[in-house]
Design an enzyme around this catalytic site. Structure first.
Site, PDB file in Angstrom:
ATOM      1  N   GLU A  11      -3.541   1.370  -4.806  1.00 34.53           N
ATOM      2  CA  GLU A  11      -3.147   2.609  -4.138  1.00 34.53           C
ATOM      3  C   GLU A  11      -2.853   3.684  -5.182  1.00 34.53           C
ATOM      4  O   GLU A  11      -2.072   3.463  -6.114  1.00 34.53           O
ATOM      5  CB  GLU A  11      -1.879   2.357  -3.308  1.00 34.53           C
TER       6      GLU A  11
ATOM      7  N   GLU B  44       7.624  -0.674   5.948  1.00 36.02           N
ATOM      8  CA  GLU B  44       6.361   0.072   6.022  1.00 36.02           C
ATOM      9  C   GLU B  44       5.962   0.371   4.585  1.00 36.02           C
ATOM     10  O   GLU B  44       6.617   1.168   3.909  1.00 36.02           O
ATOM     11  CB  GLU B  44       6.551   1.342   6.859  1.00 36.02           C
TER      12      GLU B  44
ATOM     13  N   LYS C 133      19.436   6.252   2.343  1.00 29.36           N
ATOM     14  CA  LYS C 133      19.215   6.569   0.929  1.00 29.36           C
ATOM     15  C   LYS C 133      17.893   7.305   0.855  1.00 29.36           C
ATOM     16  O   LYS C 133      16.819   6.697   0.851  1.00 29.36           O
ATOM     17  CB  LYS C 133      19.172   5.265   0.119  1.00 29.36           C
TER      18      LYS C 133
HETATM   19  P1  NAD Z   1       9.091   3.934  -3.720  1.00 25.22           P
HETATM   20  O1  NAD Z   1       8.941   2.539  -3.270  1.00 25.22           O
HETATM   21  O2  NAD Z   1       8.965   4.235  -5.165  1.00 25.22           O
HETATM   22  O3  NAD Z   1      10.525   4.498  -3.290  1.00 25.22           O
HETATM   23  C1  NAD Z   1      10.953   4.516  -1.965  1.00 25.22           C
HETATM   24  C2  NAD Z   1      12.459   4.483  -1.927  1.00 25.22           C
HETATM   25  O4  NAD Z   1      12.914   3.251  -2.444  1.00 25.22           O
HETATM   26  C3  NAD Z   1      13.134   5.563  -2.748  1.00 25.22           C
HETATM   27  O5  NAD Z   1      14.239   6.045  -2.022  1.00 25.22           O
HETATM   28  C4  NAD Z   1      13.584   4.815  -3.981  1.00 25.22           C
HETATM   29  O6  NAD Z   1      14.688   5.392  -4.626  1.00 25.22           O
HETATM   30  C5  NAD Z   1      13.944   3.470  -3.395  1.00 25.22           C
HETATM   31  N1  NAD Z   1      13.907   2.354  -4.329  1.00 25.22           N
HETATM   32  C6  NAD Z   1      13.098   2.179  -5.393  1.00 25.22           C
HETATM   33  N2  NAD Z   1      13.362   0.987  -5.989  1.00 25.22           N
HETATM   34  C7  NAD Z   1      14.352   0.398  -5.265  1.00 25.22           C
HETATM   35  C8  NAD Z   1      15.056  -0.833  -5.381  1.00 25.22           C
HETATM   36  N3  NAD Z   1      14.778  -1.717  -6.343  1.00 25.22           N
HETATM   37  N4  NAD Z   1      16.014  -1.096  -4.470  1.00 25.22           N
HETATM   38  C9  NAD Z   1      16.295  -0.242  -3.477  1.00 25.22           C
HETATM   39  N5  NAD Z   1      15.673   0.959  -3.341  1.00 25.22           N
HETATM   40  C10 NAD Z   1      14.707   1.262  -4.215  1.00 25.22           C
HETATM   41  O7  NAD Z   1       8.064   4.771  -2.858  1.00 25.22           O
HETATM   42  P2  NAD Z   1       7.745   6.331  -2.966  1.00 25.22           P
HETATM   43  O8  NAD Z   1       7.043   6.564  -4.264  1.00 25.22           O
HETATM   44  O9  NAD Z   1       8.964   7.095  -2.649  1.00 25.22           O
HETATM   45  O10 NAD Z   1       6.712   6.554  -1.750  1.00 25.22           O
HETATM   46  C11 NAD Z   1       5.357   6.314  -1.873  1.00 25.22           C
HETATM   47  C12 NAD Z   1       5.008   4.931  -1.383  1.00 25.22           C
HETATM   48  O11 NAD Z   1       5.477   4.759  -0.057  1.00 25.22           O
HETATM   49  C13 NAD Z   1       3.522   4.658  -1.309  1.00 25.22           C
HETATM   50  O12 NAD Z   1       3.271   3.345  -1.732  1.00 25.22           O
HETATM   51  C14 NAD Z   1       3.200   4.766   0.180  1.00 25.22           C
HETATM   52  O13 NAD Z   1       2.078   4.064   0.610  1.00 25.22           O
HETATM   53  C15 NAD Z   1       4.450   4.228   0.766  1.00 25.22           C
HETATM   54  N6  NAD Z   1       4.619   4.698   2.144  1.00 25.22           N
HETATM   55  C16 NAD Z   1       4.355   3.822   3.171  1.00 25.22           C
HETATM   56  C17 NAD Z   1       4.466   4.260   4.488  1.00 25.22           C
HETATM   57  C18 NAD Z   1       4.138   3.355   5.642  1.00 25.22           C
HETATM   58  O14 NAD Z   1       4.415   3.746   6.778  1.00 25.22           O
HETATM   59  N7  NAD Z   1       3.570   2.197   5.432  1.00 25.22           N
HETATM   60  C19 NAD Z   1       4.881   5.561   4.748  1.00 25.22           C
HETATM   61  C20 NAD Z   1       5.137   6.409   3.673  1.00 25.22           C
HETATM   62  C21 NAD Z   1       5.013   5.966   2.370  1.00 25.22           C
HETATM   63  O1  6OD Z   2       4.006   8.762  12.163  1.00 25.53           O
HETATM   64  C1  6OD Z   2       4.815   7.895  11.822  1.00 25.53           C
HETATM   65  O2  6OD Z   2       5.666   7.449  12.620  1.00 25.53           O
HETATM   66  C2  6OD Z   2       4.799   7.375  10.457  1.00 25.53           C
HETATM   67  N1  6OD Z   2       5.659   6.369  10.190  1.00 25.53           N
HETATM   68  C3  6OD Z   2       3.945   7.894   9.548  1.00 25.53           C
HETATM   69  C4  6OD Z   2       3.823   7.431   8.235  1.00 25.53           C
HETATM   70  C5  6OD Z   2       3.129   8.138   7.334  1.00 25.53           C
HETATM   71  C6  6OD Z   2       3.022   7.703   5.998  1.00 25.53           C
HETATM   72  O3  6OD Z   2       2.974   8.427   5.034  1.00 25.53           O
END
Ligand code: NAD
Ligand code: 6OD
Length: 484
Positions: free
Chosen positions: A388, A252, A176
């Protein structure tokens, strides 16, 4: 008009319901996305379940590995298509997408194809009570159908970071993608068909989170495990869904990562490193730095140098020469980022640079642009420092001692990453041990060896992926004990 369809059992599936996909550079319409309802998600999950016992399951390991290498070749052969699609969805500069996002999309399949051929399984010989012997050995079975829920910031990179190991271990997936970035996951479906991936192994369902494809997928009882990258709050919702049926999760999540600069650091490298960790991808990297702590003797000089860096970015269309700073992902996300810019102002921060929306020429003025922003002078209790933001901004505070900065850095519910700048190796190692994070970079940032563990401590995640660590989630260990 572009159409982004669901990819289910090797077929392109339209639905009666579409939503718009817009380019954040100028808010122009890229195309329409077919939103999957419960029915399409159910079909995708059932296709993935059926594929677990179909031709995919009967492939020899070498054949599976060949298919994974076929994906690598397939992405590379259509490198420009992937590049154009990722750039249109995200607005990120060409220089970034071409050097990071798309190459890593391919590399994520290569590393796990290579790993799965070489990974040993444990075995233990043992004495038995009747003075005989027994041999224990482990089998790693695929976990089953993996639900892969993805964010928008590094769409292909983060999706393939999950799909690569999932397929290498013999699972099938239902992906998804984020509603904001449907394109590259869809394109990957074309690659799968081209290389002859058995139908149902890779499926894509489009839509949003709650009351849409994300929720339907994570609630589906035939999904055997859920791997998710995104916000911590969303992780909590998904964990509740996964509790039904006691399905495992790999998460993550968000971060509020510290960047720590000691007075002895190579000054220019530290400034360049913090500029990158704060502003790359317009600050939309989970590993990015939003809290910077600089040792007092170099504080003023550092703030001035970072300001100069922030003001030297070239904003503009991703393909234009020299452009190295793009818009945020969407106007909606810009509202969130600007709310923190306003909070910082209201709380009396010193705005070193930025703090608002840049003047862009038409039609870019309709896009999701914000200024790279630096603040000083806020108390550590400020939401700007605790929450964040996921934008191109940081707060810089001075510190005096190592003990003090460790306390400051760890005073957060998050624990994803840190970047430390010092030339003193002892300090570097002490910081690596003291910081409560999953990833600590010293004199570097986002330097990735894909064999290493990746993930977050505290509320930044559950579990580790990367190299052999990915096997913990994507396989089920079975111990076989044979009395000899
Ligand atoms: P988000 O949590 O809003 O959405 C991520 C995904 O989850 C989307 O596909 C969304 O449609 C889906 N989603 C949302 N609510 C849901 C639910 N209730 N059930 C199932 N699916 C659901 O995140 P975003 O805004 O797309 O991305 C930014 C966030 O992601 C930031 O907090 C960032 O720190 C985090 N992030 C973390 C990592 C990591 O490796 N730790 C990497 C990249 C991004
Ligand atoms: O490099 C990766 O494997 C990874 N998961 C990076 C995540 C970046 C977050 O925005």
């Amino acid at each position: 008009m572009n159409e982004f369809k669901n990819f289910i059992n090797g077929q392109w599936v339209t639905t009666g319901k579409t939503f718009e996909n817009r380019n954040p550079v100028d808010n122009s319409l890229i195309g329409l996305v077919h939103e999957a309802g419960r029915g399409e998600v159910d079909a995708a999950v059932k296709a993935a379940k059926a594929a677990l016992t179909g031709p995919w399951a009967s492939l020899k390991l070498e054949q599976r590995v060949d298919l994974l290498h076929g994906i690598v070749d397939g992405i590379n052969q259509r490198f420009d298509d992937f590049l154009d699609a990722e750039i249109a969805d995200t607005g990120k500069p060409h220089v970034l997408a071409s050097h990071v996002d798309i190459p890593r999309g391919a590399a994520n399949f290569k590393i796990f194809a290579d790993l799965i051929r070489n990974v040993p399984n444990e075995s233990f010989g043992m004495d038995t009570p009747d003075n005989g012997r027994a041999l224990n050995y482990a089998i790693r079975a695929p976990r089953g159908v993996i639900g892969v829920v993805c964010p928008w910031n590094l769409p292909l990179l983060l999706m393939t970071w999950k799909v690569g190991p999932a397929l290498a271990c013999g699972n099938t997936v239902v992906v998804k993608p984020s509603e904001d970035t449907p394109a590259t996951a869809t394109l990957l479906g074309e690659v799968m068909n081209k290389i002859g991936m058995p139908a149902g192994v890779y499926n894509v369902v489009h839509g949003f989170g709650p009351d849409s494809a994300g929720q339907y997928l994570t609630e589906h009882p035939l999904v055997d495990g859920i791997t998710f990258t995104g916000e911590t709050g969303t992780g909590e919702a998904i964990m509740k869904a996964a509790a039904k049926g006691v399905r495992p999760v790999s998460f993550e999540l968000g971060g509020k990562n510290p960047g720590i600069v000691f007075a002895d650091a190579d000054f220019d490298k530290a400034v360049a490193g913090i500029a990158r960790s704060t502003f790359e991808n317009t600050g939309q990297v989970c590993l990015g730095t939003e809290r910077v702590y600089v040792q007092r003797p170099i504080f003023e000089r550092f703030v001035a140098a970072l300001k100069q860096r922030a003001e030297s970015f070239k904003l503009g269309r991703p393909m234009d020469a020299g452009v190295n700073f793009g818009p945020l992902i969407s106007l909606q996300h810009r509202e969130k980022v600007l709310s923190y810019y306003n909070k910082a102002k209201a709380e009396g921060a010193t705005i070193v640079t930025g703090g608002g929306v840049p003047a862009m020429p038409e039609p870019l003025s309709a896009g999701a642009w914000v200024q790279p922003t630096i603040w000083t002078g806020l108390p550590e209790s400020s939401p700007v420092i605790r929450q964040e933001i996921f934008g191109p901004c940081c707060h810089i505070a001075p510190f005096d001692t190592e003990e003090e900065v460790i306390k400051l850095a760890n005073d957060t519910p998050y624990g994803l990453a840190a970047t430390v700048w010092t030339q003193d190796l002892s300090v570097a190692h002490r910081m690596g041990a003291a910081l409560e994070v999953g990833l600590c970079w010293v004199n570097s940032w986002f330097l990735r060896d894909l064999r290493t563990s990746f993930g977050g401590a505290k509320q930044s995640g559950i579990g580790r992926e990367g190299g052999v660590h990915s096997l913990e989630f994507y396989t089920e260990l079975r111990n076989v004990c044979v009395k000899l």
